[in-house]
Write a protein that holds these residues in place. Structure first.
Motif, PDB file in Angstrom:
ATOM      1  N   ILE A  24       0.859  -1.188   0.000  1.00 44.88           N
ATOM      2  CA  ILE A  24       0.000   0.000   0.000  1.00 44.88           C
ATOM      3  C   ILE A  24       0.893   1.234   0.000  1.00 44.88           C
ATOM      4  N   MET A  25       0.534   2.210  -0.817  1.00 44.01           N
ATOM      5  CA  MET A  25       1.324   3.438  -0.918  1.00 44.01           C
ATOM      6  C   MET A  25       1.027   4.367   0.262  1.00 44.01           C
ATOM      7  N   LEU A  26       2.080   4.925   0.830  1.00 42.51           N
ATOM      8  CA  LEU A  26       1.991   5.882   1.917  1.00 42.51           C
ATOM      9  C   LEU A  26       2.966   7.009   1.605  1.00 42.51           C
ATOM     10  N   ASP A  27       2.458   8.191   1.379  1.00 41.20           N
ATOM     11  CA  ASP A  27       3.292   9.343   1.004  1.00 41.20           C
ATOM     12  C   ASP A  27       4.186   9.033  -0.192  1.00 41.20           C
ATOM     13  N   GLY A  28       3.615   8.365  -1.186  1.00 42.32           N
ATOM     14  CA  GLY A  28       4.323   8.131  -2.438  1.00 42.32           C
ATOM     15  C   GLY A  28       5.220   6.914  -2.497  1.00 42.32           C
ATOM     16  N   LYS A  29       5.280   6.133  -1.406  1.00 41.08           N
ATOM     17  CA  LYS A  29       6.115   4.928  -1.390  1.00 41.08           C
ATOM     18  C   LYS A  29       5.325   3.782  -0.780  1.00 41.08           C
ATOM     19  N   PRO A  30       5.579   2.561  -1.265  1.00 41.06           N
ATOM     20  CA  PRO A  30       4.947   1.419  -0.613  1.00 41.06           C
ATOM     21  C   PRO A  30       5.522   1.241   0.794  1.00 41.06           C
ATOM     22  N   ILE A  31       4.689   0.780   1.702  1.00 44.17           N
ATOM     23  CA  ILE A  31       5.091   0.639   3.099  1.00 44.17           C
ATOM     24  C   ILE A  31       6.361  -0.194   3.254  1.00 44.17           C
ATOM     25  N   ILE A  32       6.521  -1.254   2.474  1.00 48.11           N
ATOM     26  CA  ILE A  32       7.711  -2.106   2.587  1.00 48.11           C
ATOM     27  C   ILE A  32       9.003  -1.329   2.356  1.00 48.11           C
ATOM     28  N   ILE A  33       8.963  -0.316   1.537  1.00 41.81           N
ATOM     29  CA  ILE A  33      10.177   0.464   1.257  1.00 41.81           C
ATOM     30  C   ILE A  33      10.648   1.207   2.499  1.00 41.81           C
ATOM     31  N   TYR A  34       9.735   1.702   3.316  1.00 40.73           N
ATOM     32  CA  TYR A  34      10.142   2.368   4.562  1.00 40.73           C
ATOM     33  C   TYR A  34      10.942   1.408   5.443  1.00 40.73           C
ATOM     34  N   THR A  35      10.516   0.166   5.512  1.00 41.21           N
ATOM     35  CA  THR A  35      11.241  -0.841   6.292  1.00 41.21           C
ATOM     36  C   THR A  35      12.602  -1.117   5.668  1.00 41.21           C
ATOM     37  N   LEU A  36      12.627  -1.316   4.365  1.00 44.88           N
ATOM     38  CA  LEU A  36      13.894  -1.609   3.683  1.00 44.88           C
ATOM     39  C   LEU A  36      14.885  -0.458   3.817  1.00 44.88           C
ATOM     40  N   GLU A  37      14.405   0.768   3.800  1.00 43.16           N
ATOM     41  CA  GLU A  37      15.303   1.923   3.927  1.00 43.16           C
ATOM     42  C   GLU A  37      16.026   1.940   5.263  1.00 43.16           C
ATOM     43  N   VAL A  38      15.339   1.523   6.319  1.00 43.70           N
ATOM     44  CA  VAL A  38      15.981   1.481   7.643  1.00 43.70           C
ATOM     45  C   VAL A  38      17.163   0.511   7.635  1.00 43.70           C
ATOM     46  N   PHE A  39      16.954  -0.667   7.065  1.00 43.54           N
ATOM     47  CA  PHE A  39      18.034  -1.653   7.010  1.00 43.54           C
ATOM     48  C   PHE A  39      19.104  -1.257   6.001  1.00 43.54           C
ATOM     49  N   GLN A  40      18.723  -0.614   4.920  1.00 44.91           N
ATOM     50  CA  GLN A  40      19.684  -0.121   3.927  1.00 44.91           C
ATOM     51  C   GLN A  40      20.659   0.861   4.572  1.00 44.91           C
TER      52      GLN A  40
END
Length: 92
Positions: A24-40
């Motif tokens: 699901i998109m949240l502020d222009g990004k899928p929620i999974i990307i927020y999680t991946l960015e933390v680990f990145q």
């Protein structure tokens, strides 16, 4: 080497959406990307493995590439249950 194993194999049926909640998109990004960015960004994480709902692997890969998630090395198919998904990720 430290690998983060992220379990994202659920359908999110209770969300009442047509797509799994992690996409699901949240502020222009899928929620999974927020999680991946933390680990990145985490300096001690070398690789990322995501257990993904079947049929969404290419979508996940595409979103990761678009958002500069270079540590994502493996996408493993989830199981029928959450426990099976966890097993698939750990065994890989």
């Amino acid at each position: 080497m430290i690998t983060a194993v992220i379990i994202a194999g659920g359908k999110g049926v209770r969300m009442g959406q047509d797509i799994p909640k992690q996409f699901i998109m949240l502020d222009g990004k899928p929620i999974i990307i927020y999680t991946l960015e933390v680990f990145q960004k985490h300096p001690e994480i070398d690789n990322i493995l995501v257990v993904c709902i079947d049929g969404w692997q290419d979508t996940l890969k595409s979103y990761a590439e678009q958002n500069g998630i270079t540590k994502l090395k493996w996408i493993v198919t989830g199981g029928v249950t959450g426990q099976e998904s966890i097993r698939n990720g750990v065994e890989h």
